[in-house]
Design a protein around this motif. Structure first.
Motif, PDB file in Angstrom:
ATOM      1  N   MET A  96     -19.349  61.272 -34.367  1.00 11.24           N
ATOM      2  CA  MET A  96     -18.789  60.206 -34.781  1.00 11.24           C
ATOM      3  C   MET A  96     -17.531  59.675 -34.633  1.00 11.24           C
ATOM      4  O   MET A  96     -17.633  58.211 -34.511  1.00 11.24           O
ATOM      5  N   VAL A  97     -16.140  60.842 -34.174  1.00 10.41           N
ATOM      6  CA  VAL A  97     -15.245  60.038 -34.128  1.00 10.41           C
ATOM      7  C   VAL A  97     -14.879  59.385 -32.850  1.00 10.41           C
ATOM      8  O   VAL A  97     -14.259  58.248 -32.880  1.00 10.41           O
ATOM      9  N   ALA A 102     -15.575  54.590 -29.519  1.00  7.42           N
ATOM     10  CA  ALA A 102     -15.974  53.804 -28.663  1.00  7.42           C
ATOM     11  C   ALA A 102     -16.212  52.450 -29.179  1.00  7.42           C
ATOM     12  O   ALA A 102     -16.242  51.402 -27.978  1.00  7.42           O
ATOM     13  N   GLY A 103     -16.528  51.969 -30.791  1.00  8.51           N
ATOM     14  CA  GLY A 103     -16.350  51.184 -30.772  1.00  8.51           C
ATOM     15  C   GLY A 103     -15.424  50.169 -31.246  1.00  8.51           C
ATOM     16  O   GLY A 103     -15.835  49.240 -30.514  1.00  8.51           O
ATOM     17  N   HIS A 104     -14.290  50.535 -31.373  1.00  9.21           N
ATOM     18  CA  HIS A 104     -12.846  49.994 -30.238  1.00  9.21           C
ATOM     19  C   HIS A 104     -12.532  49.851 -29.526  1.00  9.21           C
ATOM     20  O   HIS A 104     -12.475  48.521 -29.573  1.00  9.21           O
ATOM     21  N   SER A 110     -22.001  53.402 -25.131  1.00  9.44           N
ATOM     22  CA  SER A 110     -21.493  54.608 -26.035  1.00  9.44           C
ATOM     23  C   SER A 110     -21.602  54.837 -27.332  1.00  9.44           C
ATOM     24  O   SER A 110     -21.785  55.968 -27.902  1.00  9.44           O
ATOM     25  N   VAL A 111     -21.416  53.615 -28.193  1.00  9.19           N
ATOM     26  CA  VAL A 111     -21.800  54.275 -29.446  1.00  9.19           C
ATOM     27  C   VAL A 111     -23.021  54.406 -30.282  1.00  9.19           C
ATOM     28  O   VAL A 111     -22.849  55.137 -30.625  1.00  9.19           O
ATOM     29  N   ILE A 112     -23.827  53.888 -28.748  1.00 11.16           N
ATOM     30  CA  ILE A 112     -25.192  54.401 -29.875  1.00 11.16           C
ATOM     31  C   ILE A 112     -25.305  55.660 -29.440  1.00 11.16           C
ATOM     32  O   ILE A 112     -25.906  56.756 -30.221  1.00 11.16           O
ATOM     33  N   TRP A 113     -25.518  56.511 -28.355  1.00  7.30           N
ATOM     34  CA  TRP A 113     -25.326  58.059 -27.698  1.00  7.30           C
ATOM     35  C   TRP A 113     -24.628  58.357 -28.918  1.00  7.30           C
ATOM     36  O   TRP A 113     -25.052  59.520 -28.923  1.00  7.30           O
ATOM     37  N   TYR A 114     -23.709  58.378 -28.991  1.00  9.47           N
ATOM     38  CA  TYR A 114     -22.489  59.397 -30.067  1.00  9.47           C
ATOM     39  C   TYR A 114     -23.260  59.190 -31.472  1.00  9.47           C
ATOM     40  O   TYR A 114     -23.016  60.061 -31.769  1.00  9.47           O
ATOM     41  N   HIS A 297     -17.057  43.094 -34.494  1.00  9.76           N
ATOM     42  CA  HIS A 297     -16.237  44.408 -34.215  1.00  9.76           C
ATOM     43  C   HIS A 297     -17.541  45.763 -35.188  1.00  9.76           C
ATOM     44  O   HIS A 297     -18.561  45.403 -35.682  1.00  9.76           O
ATOM     45  N   TYR A 298     -16.801  46.913 -35.008  1.00  9.37           N
ATOM     46  CA  TYR A 298     -17.305  47.869 -35.421  1.00  9.37           C
ATOM     47  C   TYR A 298     -16.976  48.633 -36.781  1.00  9.37           C
ATOM     48  O   TYR A 298     -17.312  50.113 -37.024  1.00  9.37           O
TER      49      TYR A 298
END
Lengths: 325, 127
Positions: A96-97, A102-104, A110-114, A297-298
């Motif tokens: 999650m972190v 990756a969102g930042h 990468s966000v999707i994958w994590y 932004h994420y």
């Protein structure tokens, strides 16, 4: 006119989040305060557990002896599975972190994958929790309950190991009138019966001279007190019913409150994990659809991430106070 | 937002090159602490269960302290409290600490009192 105190008339006070008290956006700050209040709810549960445990400090069940199972393995493995569950939850916190990180950096893939890995971790945890509940409810050795509501468990006098009811109880030719709608209160159902009756356990106990009773009392060495054969027989005279497994009213592990707190605390936590997985799923789809990419932004990932870490944080405490201490 | 991550843990003893690296570092640390807890819980060394400090077994002190250590790193590094303003951090953390400490104190003292009533009072319950 100016009878009420106002400050900062120039900026809108409730203008939809463009003013950021404490340096956090409105949503993030409110998530923090929600977490704070939820933390107090959990500490209420855990403190109530501590209260009941202190009240029955000399007779409380020993968690190591209750949670000894690992799926697909037979034998006595105290704590291993709970430790595994803890690790799974910490691991999913890490993914999650990584998703937030990756969102930042605006790396959508990468966000999707994590997020996906986080959801899998959460699902494994909830599944393990369900398995743990099922094992706890089924029980393994069985016990008898006395008139005073105390639990008497059986051990093998030679080896000191726990003896299951099935190991020594005999089968007697007993008749029991079965409750039917036509011969009793029509809206009462026939209750579920334990495998053996008190008499069958009693007779089996008399026939097997190497079985003795273990009471709820914890002795100086931190172990449950084991009675002699004579004392055991005297104790058994008070037995009123056979208990197998656990529910909110009776449980074979010892103090009734132990099972109640197990169900409430791990249940409340499990419900949080379940809703966390749901939130993560929603966010996962939003990320995949590109909602946050368009927004620029994420932050939503970060806010849901806070909730997810909180669930992990609570588990760390539940693990210590329910399973270790 | 928190683009400037603070990358040191253990009061600057360990400094990571990137945020991702810090996350893995914290994971290693948390796993290690959990492993120690579980090992101690299974072995239960007699020296730790036999002796008490302030009325509690040393082993239980170790468990509780290690739990608070884990909670600190989860909140500070995973929940990014390290990167938030100290005002937000204090508003959240101190509120929880004071209220929980108060609640725990009251309930545990009360539980202990009832234990004594059950033990010394004219009441049979363990039969």
């Amino acid at each position: 006119m100016d009878s009420t105190v106002t400050t900062g008339v120039e900026e809108g006070v409730w203008s939809g989040g463009d003013n950021r008290p404490l340096g956090a956006s409105y949503g993030k700050m409110m998530m923090w305060f929600f977490i704070l209040s939820d933390a107090l709810t959990f500490s209420g549960f855990l403190a109530a557990y501590g209260f009941s445990r202190f009240k029955f400090i000399e007779t409380w069940p020993i968690a190591d002896e209750v949670f000894t199972h690992v799926p697909f393995f037979h034998g006595n493995y105290p704590m291993y599975y709970v430790a595994f569950m803890t690790f799974v939850l910490i691991m999913s916190s890490v993914t999650m972190v990584l998703a937030v990180d990756a969102g930042h950096k605006m790396k959508k893939n990468s966000v999707i994958w994590y997020m996906f890995l986080t959801i899998i971790g959460g699902a494994i945890f909830v599944g393990s929790q369900a398995w743990e509940w099922a094992t706890f409810i089924r029980g393994d050795y069985g016990a008898v309950e006395t008139k005073g509501g105390r639990i008497l468990q059986f051990v093998n006098a030679d080896t000191g190991e726990r003896a299951a009811l099935a190991d020594f109880a005999v089968t007697l030719p007993e008749e029991r009138a079965i409750h039917e709608r036509k011969n009793g209160v029509w809206f009462y159902k026939e209750g579920s019966l334990p495998t053996y009756s008190v008499n069958e356990v009693l007779e089996g106990f008399k026939a097997n001279s190497n079985i003795v009773i273990r009471t709820e009392t914890i002795n100086e060495a931190g172990e449950k007190e084991v009675l002699s054969r004579q004392e055991s027989l005297a104790k058994l005279q008070n037995a009123t019913q056979v208990v197998e497994g656990a529910n909110l009213i009776h449980n074979e592990y010892g103090s009734r409150l132990f099972a109640d707190f197990f169900f409430f605390i791990t249940g409340f936590h499990g419900f949080h994990v379940f809703s966390g997985v749901m939130f993560n799923l929603i966010i996962f789809f939003n990320v995949a659809l590109g909602t946050y990419e368009k927004r620029g932004h994420y932050e939503m990932v970060e806010k849901v991430g806070l909730y997810w870490h909180f669930v992990d944080l609570v588990w760390v405490f539940v693990f210590t106070f329910f399973y270790l201490v | 937002m928190a683009h400037a991550h603070k990358l040191e843990i253990f009061r600057g003893l360990l400094k990571f090159k990137s945020n991702t690296q810090k996350i893995w570092g914290v994971l290693v640390f948390l796993t290690l602490v959990t492993a120690v807890e579980v090992a101690l819980g299974i072995i239960k060394p007699h020296a730790l269960t036999g002796n008490t400090i302030l009325g509690m077994k040393i082993l239980n002190w170790i468990f509780i302290i290690l739990t608070l250590v884990k909670a600190y790193y989860i909140a500070w590094d995973f929940m990014h409290l390290r990167d938030e303003k100290s005002s937000l951090r204090r508003a959240v953390v101190w509120t929880a600490i004071f209220l929980i400490a108060y609640l725990t104190f009251i309930l545990l003292v009360e539980g202990n009192y009832i234990y004594n009533v059950f033990k010394d009072g004219f009441l049979t319950w363990n039969f």
